[in-house]
Write a protein that holds these residues in place. Structure first.
Motif, PDB file in Angstrom:
ATOM      1  N   PRO A 152       9.439   7.315   5.517  1.00  0.00           N
ATOM      2  CA  PRO A 152      10.184   6.588   6.554  1.00  0.00           C
ATOM      3  C   PRO A 152       9.487   6.649   7.903  1.00  0.00           C
ATOM      4  CG  PRO A 152      11.159   8.737   6.201  1.00  0.00           C
ATOM      5  CD  PRO A 152      10.101   8.571   5.141  1.00  0.00           C
ATOM      6  N   SER A 158       9.168  -5.435  13.968  1.00  0.00           N
ATOM      7  CA  SER A 158       7.779  -5.561  14.443  1.00  0.00           C
ATOM      8  C   SER A 158       7.657  -6.440  15.678  1.00  0.00           C
ATOM      9  CB  SER A 158       6.899  -6.146  13.312  1.00  0.00           C
ATOM     10  OG  SER A 158       6.928  -5.299  12.192  1.00  0.00           O
ATOM     11  N   ASN A 199      10.400   0.378  -3.518  1.00  0.00           N
ATOM     12  CA  ASN A 199       9.896   0.661  -2.172  1.00  0.00           C
ATOM     13  C   ASN A 199       9.791  -0.581  -1.273  1.00  0.00           C
ATOM     14  OD1 ASN A 199       9.476   3.507  -2.416  1.00  0.00           O
ATOM     15  ND2 ASN A 199       7.741   3.070  -3.742  1.00  0.00           N
ATOM     16  N   ARG A 200      10.546  -1.611  -1.575  1.00  0.00           N
ATOM     17  CA  ARG A 200      10.463  -2.815  -0.745  1.00  0.00           C
ATOM     18  C   ARG A 200      11.305  -2.686   0.523  1.00  0.00           C
ATOM     19  NH1 ARG A 200      14.808  -5.846  -0.393  1.00  0.00           N
ATOM     20  NH2 ARG A 200      16.522  -5.595  -1.874  1.00  0.00           N
ATOM     21  N   LYS A 208      12.501  -1.167   4.022  1.00  0.00           N
ATOM     22  CA  LYS A 208      11.965  -0.438   5.176  1.00  0.00           C
ATOM     23  C   LYS A 208      12.947   0.662   5.558  1.00  0.00           C
ATOM     24  CE  LYS A 208       9.669  -1.363   9.575  1.00  0.00           C
ATOM     25  NZ  LYS A 208       9.278  -2.438  10.527  1.00  0.00           N
ATOM     26  N   HIS A 209      12.445   1.859   5.729  1.00  0.00           N
ATOM     27  CA  HIS A 209      13.300   3.021   5.988  1.00  0.00           C
ATOM     28  C   HIS A 209      13.001   3.588   7.380  1.00  0.00           C
ATOM     29  CE1 HIS A 209      14.708   7.286   4.529  1.00  0.00           C
ATOM     30  NE2 HIS A 209      15.471   6.795   5.487  1.00  0.00           N
ATOM     31  N   ASP A 230      17.193  -4.973   3.423  1.00  0.00           N
ATOM     32  CA  ASP A 230      15.786  -5.015   3.796  1.00  0.00           C
ATOM     33  C   ASP A 230      15.390  -3.791   4.617  1.00  0.00           C
ATOM     34  OD1 ASP A 230      15.065  -7.697   2.767  1.00  0.00           O
ATOM     35  OD2 ASP A 230      16.557  -8.360   4.215  1.00  0.00           O
ATOM     36  N   ILE A 231      16.362  -3.271   5.378  1.00  0.00           N
ATOM     37  CA  ILE A 231      16.118  -2.116   6.242  1.00  0.00           C
ATOM     38  C   ILE A 231      17.280  -1.142   6.073  1.00  0.00           C
ATOM     39  CG2 ILE A 231      15.796  -1.324   8.633  1.00  0.00           C
ATOM     40  CD1 ILE A 231      14.974  -4.227   9.314  1.00  0.00           C
ATOM     41  N   TYR A 242      12.297  -2.123  13.766  1.00  0.00           N
ATOM     42  CA  TYR A 242      12.913  -2.886  12.679  1.00  0.00           C
ATOM     43  C   TYR A 242      12.118  -4.164  12.347  1.00  0.00           C
ATOM     44  CZ  TYR A 242      17.387  -0.312  13.204  1.00  0.00           C
ATOM     45  OH  TYR A 242      18.366   0.627  13.252  1.00  0.00           O
ATOM     46  N   SER A 294       9.801   8.243   0.525  1.00  0.00           N
ATOM     47  CA  SER A 294       9.946   6.888   1.088  1.00  0.00           C
ATOM     48  C   SER A 294       9.105   6.658   2.340  1.00  0.00           C
ATOM     49  CB  SER A 294      11.416   6.607   1.412  1.00  0.00           C
ATOM     50  OG  SER A 294      11.878   7.462   2.448  1.00  0.00           O
TER      51      SER A 294
END
Length: 283
Positions: A61, A279, A29-30, A32-33, A7-8, A277, A59
């Motif tokens: 980031p 929020s 693009n799902r 998180k970078h 996810d990250i 990471y 991406s």
């Protein structure tokens, strides 16, 4: 990324930034970078700037700079791209004040009772400037000793330099050291004469152990030093030896440790990354 259903993804340095940005394109693009820049000198290279620009477009980031000087450099190049600054932190429960004589015994270092020990922990590479520290030792009284932790390509050359200057009885090479808190605790002061640095952890670790530092003014070094430590304008033997002589020796610096607790605690760094990471959520 698909196998682990990430996810990250958190990348560091330009190569992983590019690889991660490309890989995310195959994951719709799902993911998180987050990307951390640890220094900015590589962006002086035009090719690196192009690679970084393309990667940021792929991406988008969240970019984190680990020092104010890194943040300024990135902003000067990429202008409107948003940059967060999260300074590196260390664990002050691990790196703490200790008894230097017990630490020296643990490291099996035999020294005169009132010897002043200068330490350096870094890769043995030309860019780290250890040769300047050896040359500075020639200008210091015989009671000063050097303690090196590390390994690298210039080790043999440094050992030859020590023999050339007849300093073998005052320069101690420990090689790779696993117990770094004990290494710092064995010192009276720590010196980092590098030609180039990002945001060096060794200075943070030494000060957390109550050891004042002398360091060359490169990269983000000035952001790591307490008022008990000294920033020098260059790493010549004369400059380093003069700074070393001017510093109170064999005295624990509680102000240096307090500086790290206030500005570079690992918990503060972790909390800041958690906010990026999750929020604002907590692990």
């Amino acid at each position: 990324m698909k196998d682990y259903q990430a996810d990250i993804v958190h990348s560091h340095h330009i190569g992983p930034l590019l690889y991660t940005s490309c890989a995310i394109q195959y994951n719709s693009n799902r993911i998180k970078h987050i990307h951390t820049e640890h220094d900015a000198w590589h962006l002086n290279n035009y090719k690196h700037r192009v690679i970084q620009y393309i990667s940021l477009q792929l991406s988008t980031p969240i970019v984190v700079a680990d020092a104010d000087f890194v943040s300024r450099k990135i902003r000067n190049i990429f202008k409107t791209y948003p940059i967060y600054t999260i300074k590196n932190g260390i664990n002050p429960s691990l790196f703490t004040i200790g008894d230097k004589y017990q630490a020296r015994n643990k490291l099996q270092i035999s020294l005169p009772k009132h010897a002043t020990m200068i330490g350096n922990a870094a890769r043995f590479e030309t860019i780290k400037g250890q040769q300047h520290l050896i040359e500075a030792l020639r200008l210091l009284p015989a009671s000063f000793h050097l303690l090196f932790a590390g390994s690298g390509s210039t080790l043999v050359a440094l050992q030859q330099l020590v023999r050339q200057y007849k300093l073998a009885h005052r320069v101690h090479f420990l090689g790779h050291v696993d117990d770094m808190p004990t290494f710092y605790q064995a010192l009276d002061l720590f010196c980092l004469p590098s030609n180039n640095e990002g945001f060096p952890l060794s200075i943070l670790e030494a000060q957390a152990c109550g050891i004042p530092c002398i360091a060359n003014d490169v990269g983000g070094v000035k952001e790591t030093l307490s008022t008990d430590s000294i920033l020098v304008p260059n790493n010549t033997a004369i400059t380093l030896s003069t700074a070393i002589k001017s510093m109170p020796h064999q005295t624990i610096s509680y102000d240096a440790r307090e500086f790290i607790l206030t500005h570079n605690h690992a918990q503060a760094m972790t909390k800041a990354y958690e906010q990026l990471y999750f929020s604002g959520g907590n692990i």
